[in-house]
Design an enzyme around this catalytic site. Structure first.
Site, mmCIF file in Angstrom:
data_model
loop_
_atom_site.group_PDB
_atom_site.id
_atom_site.type_symbol
_atom_site.label_atom_id
_atom_site.label_comp_id
_atom_site.label_asym_id
_atom_site.label_seq_id
_atom_site.Cartn_x
_atom_site.Cartn_y
_atom_site.Cartn_z
ATOM 1 N N LYS A 87 -1.890 3.529 -1.335
ATOM 2 C CA LYS A 87 -1.070 4.532 -2.044
ATOM 3 C C LYS A 87 -1.582 5.939 -1.741
ATOM 4 O O LYS A 87 -0.801 6.865 -1.554
ATOM 5 C CB LYS A 87 -1.097 4.276 -3.552
ATOM 6 C CG LYS A 87 -0.277 3.055 -3.947
ATOM 7 C CD LYS A 87 0.414 3.247 -5.288
ATOM 8 C CE LYS A 87 1.561 2.289 -5.492
ATOM 9 N NZ LYS A 87 1.188 0.899 -5.660
ATOM 10 N N LYS B 36 9.009 -5.185 -5.122
ATOM 11 C CA LYS B 36 9.950 -4.586 -6.073
ATOM 12 C C LYS B 36 10.153 -3.117 -5.761
ATOM 13 O O LYS B 36 11.162 -2.539 -6.080
ATOM 14 C CB LYS B 36 9.374 -4.662 -7.485
ATOM 15 C CG LYS B 36 9.204 -6.054 -8.011
ATOM 16 C CD LYS B 36 8.252 -6.020 -9.210
ATOM 17 C CE LYS B 36 7.774 -7.389 -9.557
ATOM 18 N NZ LYS B 36 6.538 -7.400 -10.332
ATOM 19 N N LYS C 53 5.454 -6.107 3.076
ATOM 20 C CA LYS C 53 5.525 -7.145 2.054
ATOM 21 C C LYS C 53 6.851 -7.039 1.283
ATOM 22 O O LYS C 53 7.314 -5.927 1.027
ATOM 23 C CB LYS C 53 4.346 -6.888 1.103
ATOM 24 C CG LYS C 53 4.042 -7.981 0.140
ATOM 25 C CD LYS C 53 2.878 -7.568 -0.755
ATOM 26 C CE LYS C 53 3.301 -6.550 -1.793
ATOM 27 N NZ LYS C 53 2.490 -6.492 -2.995
HETATM 28 P P1 AMP Z 1 3.291 -8.157 -8.914
HETATM 29 O O1 AMP Z 1 4.773 -8.209 -8.783
HETATM 30 O O2 AMP Z 1 2.672 -7.140 -8.004
HETATM 31 O O3 AMP Z 1 2.807 -8.097 -10.325
HETATM 32 O O4 AMP Z 1 2.780 -9.557 -8.349
HETATM 33 C C1 AMP Z 1 2.774 -10.734 -9.129
HETATM 34 C C2 AMP Z 1 2.275 -11.898 -8.308
HETATM 35 O O5 AMP Z 1 3.176 -12.153 -7.217
HETATM 36 C C3 AMP Z 1 0.896 -11.670 -7.672
HETATM 37 O O6 AMP Z 1 0.165 -12.882 -7.670
HETATM 38 C C4 AMP Z 1 1.236 -11.253 -6.273
HETATM 39 O O7 AMP Z 1 0.196 -11.522 -5.365
HETATM 40 C C5 AMP Z 1 2.470 -12.109 -5.990
HETATM 41 N N1 AMP Z 1 3.334 -11.459 -4.984
HETATM 42 C C6 AMP Z 1 3.929 -10.241 -5.072
HETATM 43 N N2 AMP Z 1 4.641 -9.960 -3.963
HETATM 44 C C7 AMP Z 1 4.495 -11.041 -3.145
HETATM 45 C C8 AMP Z 1 4.986 -11.369 -1.844
HETATM 46 N N3 AMP Z 1 5.778 -10.538 -1.161
HETATM 47 N N4 AMP Z 1 4.626 -12.563 -1.316
HETATM 48 C C9 AMP Z 1 3.837 -13.420 -1.996
HETATM 49 N N5 AMP Z 1 3.328 -13.170 -3.225
HETATM 50 C C10 AMP Z 1 3.655 -11.999 -3.802
#
Ligand code: AMP
Ligand code: TRP
Length: 329
Positions: A111, A196, A193
């Protein structure tokens, strides 16, 4: 029974990366382990949020936990802010985390490198709070996607630091990162990746996407001109990403089997098969979601979860404060 804990930030809608990288595994593990799954609503305000949108996302997030198959009679499901000790232990963790350690965290560094403005202290110290989330429950395992592994490793270092300094206080947790699907990439740019906070929505399939929209996103996924369904992350990142999605949604079907199934067939046919799998998965989740959102199950789940989690967390916080000499006894 070994204990497992994980959380997801309620920023925006949950997407297929969250499902494949994290949520799907929470569901698989809930029979075998004591599962604690929470909504990280303290972590999500480390970046600016619109209050009314956040509030809607919170409800959706719990509903989707349940719709994806987490069972409140097996797993403890709760909101991070309903268990007040998280923030308090987070502060204590922060006071034991070195600046050098926080400076090494790739998420923050990325970031900073993008020159994003107005980054906050909360974002910088977020890994210390995440360590508290885990250590406060003496979790044995933490199932996460690849991007969170570094944070769990910092958590291990902090646990060892405390144990060395204050006596055995914490269990040293292990990250569980699955071999397939730990990093689902954007469909429109497979070097990034799936996220969101994607600039465009085209690369990200949300769990609540209209099925037609989801299908269209898969069908227009960026691939290559090699015309060969082969797992090769370097030369065919787009196809490899679709293979990960297909495998993960087909009980981890091995890549060789997928290569055999689509040998000599065009990308159109392969994409259609991936889209069918994605839509099949989303349809089941969305049908359950509709039932859940109209019921009072969310409220009872969170009440029950907060009570159970608080009992464990409050006791641990007390033990820690005593060990640090912070309480009058
Ligand atoms: P977050 O949305 O950042 O809170 O992520 C929640 C969970 O989803 C965490 O365990 C992340 O590592 C996993 N995660 C988020 N984006 C991805 C992605 N593109 N591929 C695989 N796992 C993901
Ligand atoms: N940092 C995680 C993410 O962005 C969410 C999270 C917060 C978490 N606390 C946690 C995950 C504890 C596992 C364990 O995805």
């Amino acid at each position: 029974m070994k204990r497992m804990l994980s959380g997801i930030k309620p920023t925006g809608q949950l997407h297929l990366g969250n499902y494949i990288g994290a949520l799907k595994h929470f569901v698989e593990y809930q029979d075998e382990y004591e599962m604690l799954a929470f909504i990280a609503n303290l972590h999500c305000i480390t970046m600016p949020q619109d209050p009314s949108e956040l509030q809607k996302n919170l409800t959706d997030c719990v509903a989707l936990y349940l719709a994806c198959g987490l069972d409140p009679n097996k797993a403890t499901i709760f909101l991070q802010t309903d268990v007040k000790s998280h923030a308090q232990l987070g502060y204590i963790m922060c006071c034991h985390t070195y600046l050098g350690e926080l400076n090494r965290m790739t998420q923050f560094k990325d970031k900073m490198a993008k020159n994003e403005t107005n980054l906050t202290g909360g974002l910088y110290t977020y890994p210390s709070l995440m360590a508290a989330d885990i250590l406060i429950y003496d979790a044995d395992y933490v199932p996460v996607g690849e991007d969170q592994k570094q944070h769990v490793e910092l958590t291990r270092d902090l646990a060892e630091r405390f144990n060395h300094k204050y006596g055995d206080l914490f269990k040293v947790p292990e990250p569980l990162v699955s071999k397939v699907g730990a990093r689902i990439m954007s469909l429109s740019d497979p070097s990034k990746k799936m996220s969101k906070s994607d600039d465009s929505d085209k690369g990200c399939i949300y769990l609540l996407d209209d099925l037609k929209v989801a299908r269209k996103k898969v069908m227009s996924a960026v691939t290559d001109s090699l015309a060969n369904v082969k797992y090769d992350v370097v030369n065919q990142p787009g196809i490899s990403n679709l293979m990960q999605i297909y495998s993960s949604l087909s009980n981890d079907l091995p890549f060789e089997e997928i290569e055999k199934e689509f040998a000599g067939k065009g990308y159109g046919e392969f994409k259609k098969a991936v889209a069918d799998k994605v839509c099949e998965t989303l349809e089941i989740i969305q049908n359950r979601y509709k039932e859940i959102i109209d019921s009072n199950i969310i409220e009872t789940t969170l009440q029950q979860g907060a009570k159970k989690a608080s009992e464990i967390a409050d006791k641990k916080l007390d033990d820690v404060q005593k060990a640090l000499g912070m309480e009058i006894i």
